[in-house]
Motif scaffolding. Sequence first.
Motif, PDB file in Angstrom:
ATOM      1  N   HIS A  77     131.250 -34.934  35.677  1.00  0.00           N
ATOM      2  CA  HIS A  77     130.648 -34.558  34.397  1.00  0.00           C
ATOM      3  C   HIS A  77     131.296 -35.322  33.238  1.00  0.00           C
ATOM      4  CE1 HIS A  77     128.816 -32.122  31.287  1.00  0.00           C
ATOM      5  NE2 HIS A  77     130.016 -31.907  30.786  1.00  0.00           N
ATOM      6  N   MET A  78     132.585 -35.589  33.333  1.00  0.00           N
ATOM      7  CA  MET A  78     133.302 -36.309  32.281  1.00  0.00           C
ATOM      8  C   MET A  78     133.291 -37.828  32.496  1.00  0.00           C
ATOM      9  SD  MET A  78     134.036 -34.042  30.112  1.00  0.00           S
ATOM     10  CE  MET A  78     134.962 -35.103  29.023  1.00  0.00           C
ATOM     11  N   ALA A  79     132.480 -38.298  33.432  1.00  0.00           N
ATOM     12  CA  ALA A  79     132.320 -39.727  33.717  1.00  0.00           C
ATOM     13  C   ALA A  79     133.632 -40.399  34.105  1.00  0.00           C
ATOM     14  CB  ALA A  79     131.664 -40.448  32.539  1.00  0.00           C
ATOM     15  N   VAL A  80     134.448 -39.668  34.866  1.00  0.00           N
ATOM     16  CA  VAL A  80     135.695 -40.234  35.393  1.00  0.00           C
ATOM     17  C   VAL A  80     135.449 -40.766  36.802  1.00  0.00           C
ATOM     18  CG1 VAL A  80     138.087 -39.721  36.055  1.00  0.00           C
ATOM     19  CG2 VAL A  80     137.128 -38.727  33.957  1.00  0.00           C
ATOM     20  N   VAL A  81     134.651 -40.034  37.589  1.00  0.00           N
ATOM     21  CA  VAL A  81     134.336 -40.447  38.955  1.00  0.00           C
ATOM     22  C   VAL A  81     132.824 -40.493  39.143  1.00  0.00           C
ATOM     23  CG1 VAL A  81     136.467 -39.426  39.886  1.00  0.00           C
ATOM     24  CG2 VAL A  81     134.333 -38.130  39.977  1.00  0.00           C
ATOM     25  N   ALA A  82     132.420 -41.215  40.172  1.00  0.00           N
ATOM     26  CA  ALA A  82     131.007 -41.262  40.565  1.00  0.00           C
ATOM     27  C   ALA A  82     130.945 -41.082  42.070  1.00  0.00           C
ATOM     28  CB  ALA A  82     130.379 -42.596  40.171  1.00  0.00           C
ATOM     29  N   GLY A  83     129.875 -40.476  42.529  1.00  0.00           N
ATOM     30  CA  GLY A  83     129.671 -40.284  43.959  1.00  0.00           C
ATOM     31  C   GLY A  83     128.518 -41.127  44.454  1.00  0.00           C
ATOM     32  N   HIS A  84     128.686 -41.665  45.650  1.00  0.00           N
ATOM     33  CA  HIS A  84     127.654 -42.482  46.272  1.00  0.00           C
ATOM     34  C   HIS A  84     127.407 -41.938  47.675  1.00  0.00           C
ATOM     35  CE1 HIS A  84     128.318 -45.251  42.974  1.00  0.00           C
ATOM     36  NE2 HIS A  84     129.604 -45.154  43.223  1.00  0.00           N
ATOM     37  N   ARG A  85     126.157 -41.580  47.947  1.00  0.00           N
ATOM     38  CA  ARG A  85     125.813 -40.990  49.232  1.00  0.00           C
ATOM     39  C   ARG A  85     125.939 -42.004  50.346  1.00  0.00           C
ATOM     40  NH1 ARG A  85     124.726 -36.460  51.001  1.00  0.00           N
ATOM     41  NH2 ARG A  85     124.386 -35.475  49.004  1.00  0.00           N
ATOM     42  N   GLU A  86     126.586 -41.556  51.433  1.00  0.00           N
ATOM     43  CA  GLU A  86     126.681 -42.336  52.675  1.00  0.00           C
ATOM     44  C   GLU A  86     126.282 -41.413  53.809  1.00  0.00           C
ATOM     45  OE1 GLU A  86     130.676 -43.815  53.102  1.00  0.00           O
ATOM     46  OE2 GLU A  86     130.373 -45.391  51.626  1.00  0.00           O
TER      47      GLU A  86
END
Length: 113
Positions: A77-86
């Motif tokens: 939410h704070m744009a520190v991390v991003a998730g990518h589906r695998e």
Amino acid sequence: MKTTSADAAGETAADIDTPLGSGEAEVLAQLLQAISAPARLRIVDLLERGSRTVAAISDELRMSQPTVSNHLRLLRHMAVVAGHREGRNVRYSLIDDHIATVIRQLRVHASHR
């Protein structure tokens, strides 16, 4: 394109040499709150070393998967991390190195105490 904390406050990176405005100070305070929990500091530190799934983070930090997921949700939410589906998993990584750099600098500062 992700916005920086300065962009989110309606200012540009060129404004970094000017005094903090109240909007930018609010954004920075929110970012500091996002990393203020020891668990989130550890997660960011771990992700600085490479992307990982929730299960891997959970195993490496010895935290429950629901706890890790909750912390990741806030960091996302704070744009520190991003998730990518695998497949069935989501692999998380840092969006950039800015917050990790702040944490490194805090570690150096704390070591001088």
